[in-house]
Design an enzyme around this catalytic site. Structure first.
Site, short mmCIF file in Angstrom:
data_model
loop_
_atom_site.label_atom_id
_atom_site.label_comp_id
_atom_site.label_asym_id
_atom_site.label_seq_id
_atom_site.Cartn_x
_atom_site.Cartn_y
_atom_site.Cartn_z
N THR B 16 -1.96 -10.16 21.51
CA THR B 16 -1.64 -10.76 22.72
C THR B 16 -0.33 -9.74 23.41
O THR B 16 -0.01 -9.44 24.66
CB THR B 16 -0.61 -11.77 23.05
OG1 THR B 16 -1.45 -12.72 21.40
CG2 THR B 16 -0.15 -12.47 23.85
N ASP B 201 1.41 -5.14 -1.01
CA ASP B 201 1.21 -5.27 0.83
C ASP B 201 2.39 -3.63 0.85
O ASP B 201 1.27 -2.59 1.49
CB ASP B 201 2.00 -6.28 1.47
CG ASP B 201 2.54 -5.78 3.16
OD1 ASP B 201 1.71 -6.48 4.00
OD2 ASP B 201 3.30 -5.32 3.54
N LYS B 205 1.46 0.26 2.41
CA LYS B 205 1.83 1.05 3.05
C LYS B 205 2.42 1.83 2.41
O LYS B 205 2.04 3.56 2.79
CB LYS B 205 2.79 0.60 3.49
CG LYS B 205 2.67 -0.69 4.60
CD LYS B 205 3.55 -2.55 4.44
CE LYS B 205 3.08 -2.78 4.91
NZ LYS B 205 4.14 -4.31 5.63
#
Lengths: 428, 428
Positions: B16, B201, B205
């Site tokens: 979006t 997580d 990265k």
């Protein structure tokens, strides 16, 4: 593979660093450019001078045209500084079809548009990452990293000398003059420190950043500038008590395509990331409509940090040459420049007044603010036996610059105010 | 000018945001790419779902092949996440000659080399700036900004959830469980928070950053990982007393081309720029041999910050297409990977022990350190009426990891030590 031949204009601190990095990182550089990078000619002022770094005597010359008009040379790296004759050299190098990498903030701030236009005309690259904030890749971040966003505010600690002085004053409670003398002894400040301490150096860098961030040709004369020579240890002390550090900030703002650019001592809230940037470090805070708050921190000067940025630009020229697209990636400022008037500029202000220590003084002062519709966030009044008068410290809410100017003008006519000691912008 | 046609895989938060920025900044984008950017097709899971942002119903499809094999589409933007079927979609898009922009850290950490190899084979661009640290342009900074330097250390606060939790614990003196529950209520932590709080997580990265920084194919399995679920409020309290903040740091180091990558709770000295990075913000600290210390700070997640990075990548693809050089700027990891052994990894350590409150305890403990040649920077012993035992807090000087492992092993056999409460790395 045909090497990329580089001509160096200047062989001082940064020039030496460039040669060191090009030699030391040759293999890694070649992985990226696809061709070796070779320093083919170096312009020096004095052929006989003893240097830290030895280079072959065939490479050095005292004749600039042996670099600029040398048909072998692909890229001219300018690290000699100054406006003239440097500008003429760069324009001639472009005329000769050579790409240019420069670390020259003065030149880019004053004549950037002319140099970039000439580069576009001749199909050459001009990169200048090292001209602002030494080792921080802030220029490519503004151009590429935030290419998708609309940047509305840039705040920079972009002068290491003044940041060193203010940090020391804050850490040691010392006087400006005392710290400046020490900085001069350590080589952090020049014997004539005017350009640094009066904010001119920072103003040149903000001209470059604002032009890139707002896509609008900001001129040095558009920047309102105030230096740190009047910052007192009281200002720093009171700032701390209220939760602020005093920093020399360059501030560029945009709203509805109207912009303002300034450099001034600013009270920065302790919780703001810029407040903890100390010593000779630089930092640039960028606010984008979509991305929000970001900050880029690193060394603002020095042989190797600055040379890192120069050689990264050189790698970029090399890649572009390999891809056959050199000179085609420049983006000219395309927005018409519209400067904000004092009616459109707003910020919080910190004000330190020396006043008569008698009844009704604060009432008279607050009346002036009230008349100009400036509301106050906090007010402190205390006797100061040293003066001996009372001191009043005021922090306003967001106020229109024009209204503040009127407040200060009226203060000059009030006989209860003996002196307007300080007026600083407040951020964070 | 022929528009650049974009197919979107996924229309959640980031998707979006991408559409919002492409529509809202169309004019500025076109200045850079030279052609309009047009979202031509959007893959959604549920055609009937009500959305915040309305788009024409001809644009949406539930059939991935209408995006991936659509001959009109130039660039596929992947913001659906996950490993499968996403990986297959991206490989097929590349097979079809489409450029790819992705925000998918899991995929790039696990299958980055395979995807980049396919892109090179098909002459396509793959960019993934949004996969690490959301709005911070750290990937292009590593690739381009520091192209001339040799990076020797990368330290990152790259997970917003854990940084929020640790910041809150530090600011409020609160317990881990309490703050986690609050973060879940506010939507800063997921109902199953394992991937965040156990450091997985962040490890993904760091895999991406280490690969780029060291030009070596670092795999997720090379990263040693420890999460924050055992960090106690005592650790944070004692850390503060000694001048440290506890942060979940990803640390990638290189020395003589041997590398190590880890994620763990770390005591970060208050004066280090990473120590003041609070809340959901991310920051990546990069040390280069030539440039020295730099840090890049900004929002690590969120609709618009992440979309900013995605669209900046899209601009880059668009520029490359215009110049006819798309697919030609990729740089593959070219250095052989050599991982450091525990004999080669060194750092300072913080250790909190619960011990018997009697004579000779400290002597026995210091003997173990001495046997392993680990020297101590500071030692505090205090009674703790709550346990009730004594506590010993130790900070070592730089120590070899292998020696520290032996120290801890010997501690387990010492009956005066009741519990090894915490062992953290120390930085700054």
């Amino acid at each position: 593979m045909k090497p990329i031949k580089v001509g160096l204009l200047g062989f001082g601190t940064v020039g030496t660093g460039v040669v060191r990095i090009v030699e030391g990182h040759q293999e890694d550089l070649q992985r990226q450019t696809g061709a070796p990078i070779e320093v083919a000619k170096v312009l020096v002022r004095d052929l006989e001078k003893q240097r830290n770094l030895r280079i072959s005597s065939d490479l050095v010359t005292a004749n600039p045209w042996e670099v600029i008009r040398n048909p072998e040379i692909d890229v001219v790296v300018e690290v000699m500084g100054g406006i003239e004759p440097t500008k003429g050299y760069i324009l001639e190098a472009l005329e000769q079809g050579k790409h240019v990498v420069t670390a020259n903030k003065d030149l880019m701030a004053l004549h950037g548009p002319e140099i970039l236009a000439k580069a576009a005309e001749k199909g050459c690259d001009v990169f200048y990452e090292a001209s602002v904030a030494g080792g921080i890749p802030i220029i490519r971040t503004l151009i590429e990293g935030f290419s998708s966003d609309r940047i509305t505010k840039i705040m920079g600690i972009v002068n290491g000398t003044t940041n060193y002085i203010l940090s020391k004053m804050s850490q040691e409670g010392a006087d400006y003059a005392e710290v400046l003398a020490e900085a001069q002894k350590l080589g952090y400040a020049e014997s004539d420190p005017t350009s640094d301490v009066e904010g001119l150096d920072a103003a040149r860098k903000m001209t470059i950043l604002a032009t890139l961030g707002f896509h609008s040709k900001v001129a040095l004369s558009d920047v309102s500038v105030k230096g740190i020579s009047n910052v007192s240890k009281e200002d720093i002390l009171y700032g701390k008590k209220l939760g602020y550090e005093v920093k020399l900030l360059g501030i560029a703002e945009r709203k509805d395509d109207s912009i303002s650019v300034s450099v001034q001592p600013t009270m920065v809230k302790m919780s703001h990331p810029l407040a903890t940037v100390n010593g000779v470090f630089n930092a640039v805070y960028v606010y984008g409509e979509a991305v929000g708050e970001t900050m880029f921190y690193g060394p603002g000067a020095g042989e190797l940090p600055t040379a890192t940025s120069v050689v990264a630009d050189l790698v970029r020229v090399g890649k572009n040459m390999g891809l056959g697209v050199a000179g085609r990636s420049g983006l000219m400022a395309y927005k018409e420049k519209k400067l904000k008037s004092d009616e459109e500029i707003a910020s919080k202000f910190y004000i330190l007044l020396h006043v008569a220590d008698k009844a009704g003084v604060l009432h008279k002062i607050t009346e002036v603010f009230s008349d100009q519709d400036v509301s106050l966030e906090s007010v402190f009044q205390q006797p100061n036996p040293a003066i001996p008068q009372a001191e009043i410290i005021i922090i306003t809410h967001n106020a229109i610059q024009a209204s503040m100017n009127k407040v200060l003008k009226q203060f000059e006519t009030l006989d209860v105010i003996h002196e307007i000691k300080s007026v600083y912008r407040v951020e964070g």
